[in-house]
Scaffold this active site. Sequence first.
Site, short mmCIF file in Angstrom:
data_model
loop_
_atom_site.label_atom_id
_atom_site.label_comp_id
_atom_site.label_asym_id
_atom_site.label_seq_id
_atom_site.Cartn_x
_atom_site.Cartn_y
_atom_site.Cartn_z
N ARG A 166 -25.24 -36.11 48.49
CA ARG A 166 -24.53 -36.07 47.21
C ARG A 166 -23.70 -34.78 47.10
NH1 ARG A 166 -28.13 -36.11 41.81
NH2 ARG A 166 -28.28 -33.91 42.25
N ARG B 176 -21.51 -30.22 43.99
CA ARG B 176 -22.26 -29.42 43.01
C ARG B 176 -22.62 -28.08 43.63
NH1 ARG B 176 -26.79 -32.52 39.47
NH2 ARG B 176 -27.89 -30.63 40.01
N LYS C 234 -32.85 -38.83 37.89
CA LYS C 234 -33.06 -38.79 36.44
C LYS C 234 -31.80 -39.08 35.66
CE LYS C 234 -34.35 -34.49 36.07
NZ LYS C 234 -34.45 -33.96 37.43
N ARG D 249 -38.76 -28.26 30.66
CA ARG D 249 -39.08 -27.99 32.05
C ARG D 249 -40.14 -26.92 32.19
NH1 ARG D 249 -33.69 -29.69 34.21
NH2 ARG D 249 -33.75 -29.72 36.48
N ARG E 245 -35.02 -25.15 44.20
CA ARG E 245 -35.17 -25.96 42.98
C ARG E 245 -36.47 -26.77 43.03
NH1 ARG E 245 -30.04 -29.48 42.54
NH2 ARG E 245 -30.86 -30.11 40.53
P1 AMP Z 1 -30.45 -30.87 36.35
O1 AMP Z 1 -29.09 -31.42 36.27
O2 AMP Z 1 -31.38 -31.39 35.30
O3 AMP Z 1 -31.04 -30.96 37.73
O4 AMP Z 1 -30.31 -29.30 36.04
C1 AMP Z 1 -29.52 -28.46 36.85
C2 AMP Z 1 -29.93 -27.00 36.67
O5 AMP Z 1 -29.73 -26.62 35.31
C3 AMP Z 1 -31.38 -26.69 36.96
O6 AMP Z 1 -31.63 -26.47 38.33
C4 AMP Z 1 -31.57 -25.41 36.13
O7 AMP Z 1 -30.96 -24.33 36.78
C5 AMP Z 1 -30.76 -25.71 34.90
N1 AMP Z 1 -31.56 -26.39 33.86
C6 AMP Z 1 -31.41 -27.66 33.41
N2 AMP Z 1 -32.32 -27.93 32.45
C7 AMP Z 1 -33.05 -26.80 32.29
C8 AMP Z 1 -34.14 -26.47 31.45
N3 AMP Z 1 -34.68 -27.36 30.61
N4 AMP Z 1 -34.65 -25.21 31.55
C9 AMP Z 1 -34.12 -24.32 32.39
N5 AMP Z 1 -33.10 -24.57 33.23
C10 AMP Z 1 -32.57 -25.81 33.18
#
Ligand code: AMP
Length: 191
Positions: free
Chosen positions: A127, A133, A13, A88, A144
Amino acid sequence: MRLLIMGPPGAGKGTQAAIIGEHYNIPAISTGNIFRLAITNRTPLGERIKRIISEGGYVPDRLTLQIVIQRLEEEDAKGGWLLDGFPRTVGQVKALDKELEAHGFHLDAVISLTADEEAIIQRMLKRAEIEGRPDDNEETIRNRMEVYHDQTDPLLEVYGERGLLIEVDGMGTVEEVSARVLAALSERLGH
Ligand code: AMP
């Protein structure tokens, strides 16, 4: 133009969001990036959420919404945006609906990147080695994925029913996927 990009963790994404944002000249806003930056900078927000993120859970809606709404009020987001990783949860969808309505805006499209889950788990593990990360170990990755299915899958149906969903095969090289996404968007939006 106001777009969302969704997809399971590791579907690419963020990479695609940056390409689409540049193509349409709108900021690609990633809640994950905002959260990671807060953790790196040890801000009060970062301290509150670092455990949740490292375990692969979701940051509570109230906190997430505060961050997103604040970000959307910044100057560069006035003319449009692409949200990556938000909403989300069903609660976040409702809050975004309200925020859009308050400004007389609407979503133009929701891109859903589809992916072969086992393949992306392997890609994420790779990654993790490169980027380090904190939420990229196998247990967290599987968590996740589960949280995604549980909390975020239902959103695809919501946006599908609204006729906004554009499904794009997210497997392949970055260039292959971005070509698919941009072609699908251009067909849908007419530009
Ligand atoms: P991402 O980089 O989009 O995969 O987000 C990494 C982490 O950030 C996720 O696994 C969640 O822990 C948190 N996170 C990101 N966006 C959201 C959201 N909209 N609602 C809740 N947690 C989020």
